[in-house]
Each structure stands twice: as C-alpha cells, then as structure tokens.
Design a protein around this motif. Sequence first.
Motif, PDB file in Angstrom:
ATOM      1  N   GLU A  15      91.295 -53.837 -52.823  1.00  0.00           N
ATOM      2  CA  GLU A  15      90.993 -52.399 -52.932  1.00  0.00           C
ATOM      3  C   GLU A  15      91.590 -51.728 -54.259  1.00  0.00           C
ATOM      4  O   GLU A  15      92.652 -51.795 -54.535  1.00  0.00           O
ATOM      5  N   GLY A  63      92.741 -55.095 -48.659  1.00  0.00           N
ATOM      6  CA  GLY A  63      92.854 -53.690 -48.433  1.00  0.00           C
ATOM      7  C   GLY A  63      91.178 -53.245 -47.568  1.00  0.00           C
ATOM      8  O   GLY A  63      90.748 -54.161 -46.959  1.00  0.00           O
ATOM      9  N   THR A  64      90.725 -51.935 -47.763  1.00  0.00           N
ATOM     10  CA  THR A  64      89.758 -51.732 -47.247  1.00  0.00           C
ATOM     11  C   THR A  64      88.627 -51.319 -48.340  1.00  0.00           C
ATOM     12  O   THR A  64      88.987 -50.455 -49.121  1.00  0.00           O
ATOM     13  N   SER A  67      82.584 -47.709 -48.234  1.00  0.00           N
ATOM     14  CA  SER A  67      81.795 -48.113 -47.308  1.00  0.00           C
ATOM     15  C   SER A  67      80.335 -48.670 -48.022  1.00  0.00           C
ATOM     16  O   SER A  67      79.508 -49.490 -47.704  1.00  0.00           O
ATOM     17  N   ALA A  70      80.828 -52.120 -48.897  1.00  0.00           N
ATOM     18  CA  ALA A  70      80.507 -53.191 -47.514  1.00  0.00           C
ATOM     19  C   ALA A  70      78.861 -53.452 -47.378  1.00  0.00           C
ATOM     20  O   ALA A  70      78.929 -54.351 -46.564  1.00  0.00           O
ATOM     21  N   VAL A  75      82.501 -58.071 -44.126  1.00  0.00           N
ATOM     22  CA  VAL A  75      84.060 -57.829 -44.750  1.00  0.00           C
ATOM     23  C   VAL A  75      85.056 -58.595 -43.899  1.00  0.00           C
ATOM     24  O   VAL A  75      85.004 -58.463 -42.567  1.00  0.00           O
ATOM     25  N   ASP A  77      89.272 -60.155 -44.032  1.00  0.00           N
ATOM     26  CA  ASP A  77      90.393 -59.867 -44.492  1.00  0.00           C
ATOM     27  C   ASP A  77      91.059 -61.062 -45.328  1.00  0.00           C
ATOM     28  O   ASP A  77      90.817 -62.367 -44.939  1.00  0.00           O
TER      29      ASP A  77
END
Length: 219
Positions: A15, A63-64, A67, A70, A75, A77
């Motif tokens: 991220e 992390g994230t 949008s 993705a 997605v 981890d």
Amino acid sequence: MSTSTSLTVAVIAKECVPGKVKTRLSPPLTPAGAAQLAQASLSRTLDTVRTLAAAHRLLVMDGTPASADADQFDVVDQSGGGLDERLAAICDAVPGPLLILGMDTPQFSQSHLAALLSDWDSGQPARDAWLGPAADGGFWALAMRRPDGNLIRGVPMSTDRTGAAQLDRLESAGLCVGHLPLLRDMDRFSDATAIAREIPGTAFAAAVVEAMAVTGALR
C-alpha cells in the motif's frame, strides 16, 4: 487449453502510504511524493497485467489497495515473514502455471514477456521456469509452470546477488530456465527518471515530471 489462458499472474505490492513505501526516493522527494510515485508505478503495472491473456490475476497486498487498482484482480493478503517467504507462499497457493511480478518496473510490457508466453502457449514448452533479472542484481519477474515455494525459501533477498542465487536454486532443482529481458527497478529517484525516459507520454512519466517540478529535483 493453452498455457497462457490458464496462467495466473500475481503482482506483489505494498500500500502506497507516505513514509512506508519507496523510502529511498526521499530525498529528493518528500515521503508523500515518494508514495505518489509508487502509486503511479503500481497502477501502470496493474494496467499492463490486465492486458495479458491470463485466467487469474492476483494482487497480493501488504495493506489495502485503491479500488481502481483492485479492478479485475483477486486481492489477497501477503503472508508474514521475509520476502522469500512471501513469494514462496504465493507459489504454494497457486497450482500453476504462475508468473509473479513486482510493482517497481512500470516500464514492463507484453513484449518483455513475449518469449515466456510463446513458449508456454506452444503445447510443448521448452522452459520450466523464467526469470527476469533486474539491474540492481535482483529480479523483476519469476515464473514457474509448477510452482514450488521451496525453490524460493532461503534465497537471500535485496542483495546484488539475489537474481543469481534464485537462478542457481531453480537450475539446481533441474529446471530449464528461460531468461527475460533485464529491467531497472525503481529504487531511487534517478531510476524513476531513467524509467520515465523509456515510457514517455505515460501517466508514470507525467508523475515523474510533476515530482521534479515540485521538488526541483535533478535541476
């Protein structure tokens, strides 16, 4: 079924948070500027992967993701441990064939993978694995038709011998390894400017120009 249509492409990424990503871009960039350039690199990498004839696309994140990043990716981890363990975990989770890419070579294109895709789509592949060496001694791409995490675990990462050590590990296991073109990783701002010159007119190149204007870098 052709191998290209059964291919899984996994992008391992982080991220883009200021102070936590691409810290060697600072100086001359601020942590926020480094994060913005990292995001530009990641977004372009993902855009290129979307153009590949792949059955599955994985975004393996620490992390994230945004949008938009993705989109068209599953997605997942990242696992714990060092980079070798995190790469190995991807191999253990995917039956193959598998191509793993990083987020630091936004200049990569389909043409850089042409030999791999042609070989694995031939019906009688000549290569069991492919490795894309990086100019700093690492690697920007790793592909195995039959992924095995044990072929990565224990390989020393982030050294000027990482690529050579990984190649030796693959060949010592009896794999026939093909070689992808040498690419430069975006580790420092001088790398970013060199990469931008390779892909003029792109959003990444524009982001580099903006960073230079904001910081006065390399003037």
